[in-house]
Design an enzyme around this catalytic site. Structure first.
Site, PDB file in Angstrom:
ATOM      1  N   ASN B 241       0.844  -1.168  -0.038  1.00 37.07           N
ATOM      2  CA  ASN B 241       0.017  -0.196   0.123  1.00 37.07           C
ATOM      3  C   ASN B 241       0.633   1.224  -0.041  1.00 37.07           C
ATOM      4  O   ASN B 241       1.853   1.378   0.423  1.00 37.07           O
ATOM      5  CB  ASN B 241      -0.848  -0.021   1.153  1.00 37.07           C
ATOM      6  CG  ASN B 241      -0.567   0.494   2.658  1.00 37.07           C
ATOM      7  OD1 ASN B 241      -0.338   1.612   2.384  1.00 37.07           O
ATOM      8  ND2 ASN B 241      -0.541  -0.401   3.384  1.00 37.07           N
ATOM      9  N   CYS B 242       0.265   2.260  -0.730  1.00 32.22           N
ATOM     10  CA  CYS B 242       0.901   3.482  -0.633  1.00 32.22           C
ATOM     11  C   CYS B 242      -0.264   4.746  -0.732  1.00 32.22           C
ATOM     12  O   CYS B 242       0.277   5.857  -1.081  1.00 32.22           O
ATOM     13  CB  CYS B 242       1.804   3.677  -1.919  1.00 32.22           C
ATOM     14  SG  CYS B 242       1.010   3.096  -3.346  1.00 32.22           S
ATOM     15  N   VAL B 243      -1.567   4.401  -0.067  1.00 30.95           N
ATOM     16  CA  VAL B 243      -2.337   5.289  -0.258  1.00 30.95           C
ATOM     17  C   VAL B 243      -2.172   6.613   0.303  1.00 30.95           C
ATOM     18  O   VAL B 243      -1.638   6.508   1.758  1.00 30.95           O
ATOM     19  CB  VAL B 243      -3.733   4.978   0.435  1.00 30.95           C
ATOM     20  CG1 VAL B 243      -4.701   4.373  -0.300  1.00 30.95           C
ATOM     21  CG2 VAL B 243      -3.208   3.905   1.667  1.00 30.95           C
TER      22      VAL B 243
END
Lengths: 349, 428
Positions: B241-243
């Site tokens: 994830n890199c939200v």
């Protein structure tokens, strides 16, 4: 650079007009300094001068805020100040409210730095500290000797556009404005240090005091759904394809209002999500999953609800500040009420 | 469980014929890397680029950052259950190429990928301006689903980190660090007078680009459980994830979890660090309630006196954070929470979406909404096309001259909630 031009605001008491009996005194402007302006002037030295002083009765101001400001602002503008100073108001409530309101109006309308000073419990502090700098003072005029020089120094600092430090350093009431700073230790070390203090029962300072949330009491249920006009509002970012209003994927700075006339189903050709905070695949396949237009059209046809409101409103909840969300909600609610909407389905994600 | 972490200081990275480490210089063979990445049939092409601290270079959109490590001895291999067979990691010796990172970037999967500036004002906000970065600019085949693309990009990064990490296997490390956590009863018996402290490690698990994997398990499908802290150093937890890139843990953050490090620093002196409880941040209320209940239960079961709770993300996970804090405090266990803030661009708004008076000890990574102007760079690794759309950007963020005005939310790791950085926010 010449002397900074200061305009000073005081009430009828400090203006030498009179006490409570003269509190309905209407705004007046005088050249130069009056009353406590002398104490400011002494501290200013060669750095600044008071070009004019506005005097207004506390009762008059608080009972006629709009009219008073309409008169006061031009009085100040005429003297073309670099900085505007009000008070100190100590613990005088109505005086504090007036100092705060005038400062805020001057800052907004004239775009110059402003400062006032008052005691922590003065209602003016809570009402205006987010908008303006309010210096800390003692509770009564006995503190004038100490607070006037501080007020003068701060005014000069503002006038010279010097950087304002932390509240405890520069002596103002914390404004509740969060500002990023770099410190000596990384967060993990700060957390471990804080935990050890907490375990030992020693005092520690939290980096973010918990806010007090306002909770909204739900309205009573809608009695006759078959007569009700229902609107859809979402923070799930459902927008017409290609996001015509360019609502941001996070920290939305706006909301959109979109026409549902003749729309019975949100298809992937017509609608999508602008939201960056959740898996968008399912919403993009079928936006009804977030904004249930299809189901409401069915209910409308079957007579379970009176009608679906012609417009829906959408923004993106992701990282959008509470203050912005509140402002959008206030505007949306007003429009919905004016349009005769009885109930709203709010969908989040 | 005892792990020796051998750190090999890498001063620079360059392209060459052979992938090897010599006298602090890492040489990588571009073709080998490309071939390894392209073994995944979902990837159409890959470019290999190197970014070094101080370069006038911008990397975007960034998906993951991974530190090359290798198991020298002890059970298992790096990234168990994903790159290597399932085995219990966290013991023996692991070598680390310190100062190097593999960065995956390229066309966006969602809106959530971040920015790394190697110099200029933006560089102060990300730890990855200080590492020599081997960047993989990945292009997927058309028509690939976002899920497949995310997985392919994730695996490519891990694959290359493993490949580069292998070069450190026979190198004598510059620094040797030793970490040990004993089985619970022994650990308690060793320091009976010290307060028993645990670490509640919240993992982002909200779906595509919001997922985290533990020994290969999608963490939204698990219930809270206990890890030895050293397992985390061997790649037991990896990022999918890199939200809103500012407060998401890249794999590098997990490998180098600073809360684990700093608890070990005080272990045996001021506290008795017993272990890590991992939990998730799901989207369903029932899951949130179950996970927070189990987390509190495990804290009590371990006999903890106190715990640090770290969050990942913001908004929806604020509720998980506060549920954990409330339920753990209610059992008489003292907590410090580590979070970040969304106080609006003017800093005047409320910082969290949920709050409780039990959360009286907070460490913050700063206000992610604060706006920054990132000057134009000479070189772009990746593409600027998505700048206006990524989380923290807005219409007009990318200016004609190539500068970017955006919230620091766009910068990878800027408000990290493992306490990785020195930034905080103060009330003015």
């Amino acid at each position: 650079m010449g002397k900074l031009r200061i305009v000073h605001y005081i009430n009828q008491f400090y203006g030498g007009i009179g006490g409570e009996d003269k509190a309905d005194y209407q705004p007046e402007v005088r050249e130069g300094h009056v009353g406590p302006g002398m104490a400011l002037l002494q501290q200013f030295g060669e750095a600044a001068e008071i070009v004019a002083t506005v005097i207004c009765g506390d009762t008059y101001f608080n009972e006629n805020v709009e009219q008073a400001l309409e008169v006061i602002i031009p009085m100040i503008e005429k003297h073309n100040p670099d900085v505007f100073v009000a008070g100190p108001a100590f613990n005088a409530g109505r005086y504090g409210m007036a100092c705060g309101a005038v400062c805020k109006a001057v800052q907004e309308k004239m775009n110059i730095p402003v400062v006032t000073a008052m005691y922590a419990e003065n209602p003016g502090v809570d009402s205006f500290k987010k908008d303006i700098y309010i210096l800390q003072t003692g509770s009564s005029a006995a503190d004038m000797k100490k607070s006037a020089p501080k007020l003068a120094d701060f005014a000069i600092k503002l006038g010279k556009k010097e950087e304002i430090g932390l509240p405890e350093v520069d002596g103002y009431h914390e404004r509740g404005i969060r500002k990023n700073v770099f410190v000596k230790e990384r967060g993990s070390k700060r957390a471990v240090d804080m935990l050890i203090k907490k375990i030992k029962g020693e005092s520690f300072k939290t980096e973010y005091p918990m806010p007090v949330f306002d909770t909204v009491e739900p309205n009573p249920p809608v009695k006759y759904m078959w007569k009700a006009k229902i609107a859809l509002v979402t923070s799930g970012g459902i927008v017409p394809k290609n996001n015509p209003d360019k609502i941001e994927s996070s920290s939305a700075s706006k909301y959109g209002k979109y026409d549902l006339e003749g729309v019975f189903d949100l298809t992937d050709e017509g609608y999508e999500t602008a939201h960056g905070g959740y898996d968008p695949v399912y919403a993009n396949q079928d936006a009804d999953r977030v904004l249930p237009v299809d189901v409401l059209r069915d209910l409308e046809k079957e007579g379970h609800i009176g009608s679906l409101h012609r417009y829906y409103y959408a923004t993106v909840g992701n990282g959008t500040s509470v203050a912005n969300a509140k402002a959008y909600a206030a505007r949306i609610a007003t429009e919905l009420k004016n349009d005769g909407v009885h109930a709203v389905i709010l969908t989040s994600t | 469980m005892k792990l020796e972490l051998g750190k090999i200081n890498i001063k620079s990275v360059r392209l060459g014929n052979k992938t090897e480490v010599k006298e602090g210089i890492l040489t990588i063979n571009e073709d080998c890397i490309k071939n390894l990445v392209l073994e995944d049939e979902r990837i159409k092409s890959v470019k290999v680029e190197i970014a070094t601290p101080g370069d006038k270079t911008r990397i975007t959109p960034v998906k993951d950052v991974i530190e090359p490590r290798v198991k020298v001895s002890g059970a298992g291999g790096m990234f168990p259950g994903v790159r290597t067979k399932i085995d219990l990691v966290g013991s023996g010796r692991t070598n680390v190429l310190s100062g190097v990172a593999v960065v995956t970037c390229g066309k966006i999967v969602g809106f959530q990928e971040g920015i790394i500036d190697m110099s200029g004002p933006g560089a102060d906000f990300t730890p990855f301006s200080q590492t020599c970065n081997v960047c993989l600019v990945i292009e997927p085949f058309d028509g690939l689903t976002p899920y497949d693309y995310e997985e392919a990009a994730r695996n490519a990064g891990l694959r290359i980190a493993e490949y580069i990490g292998d070069t450190g296997k026979d190198i004598e490390p510059d620094i040797l660090e030793v970490y040990e956590t004993k089985p619970l009863l022994e650990a308690i018996a060793e320091y009976p007078d010290l307060p028993k402290v645990g670490y509640v490690y919240m993992l982002q698990t909200q779906g595509l680009l919001h997922d985290t994997y533990v020994y290969g398990v999608d963490a939204k499908k698990m219930v809270p459980t206990i890890l030895y802290p050293t397992e985390v150093m061997d790649g037991a937890i990896i990022s999918g994830n890199c939200v809103s890139a500012c407060d998401k843990n890249t794999t590098y953050h997990h490998q180098n979890n600073p809360i684990i490090h700093d608890l070990y620093e005080r272990h045996g002196k001021d506290l008795n660090f017993l272990g890590v409880i991992i939990t998730n941040e799901t989207v369903y209320l029932a899951d949130k309630e179950r996970s927070s209940m189990w987390t509190a239960k495990l804290c009590k079961y371990l006999g903890l006196d106190a715990a640090i709770i770290s969050q990942e993300g913001f908004g929806n996970p604020d509720t998980d954070l506060i549920m954990n804090c409330k339920k753990i405090e209610a059992l008489g266990i003292k907590t410090v929470i580590v979070t970040d803030e969304y106080a609006g661009r003017d800093g005047k708004s409320q910082s969290l979406a949920d709050a409780d008076k039990a959360a009286d000890a907070v460490v913050t990574g700063g206000n992610a909404n604060e706006v920054i102007l990132l000057p134009p760079m000479d070189k772009i690794i990746g593409i600027l096309k998505y700048t206006d759309k990524i989380a923290g950007g807005f219409d007009g963020s990318l200016r004609p001259d190539g500068s970017i005005e955006a919230e620091i939310q766009v910068i990878t790791g800027s408000t990290n909630e493992l306490g990785f950085n020195k930034m905080t926010a103060v009330g003015m």
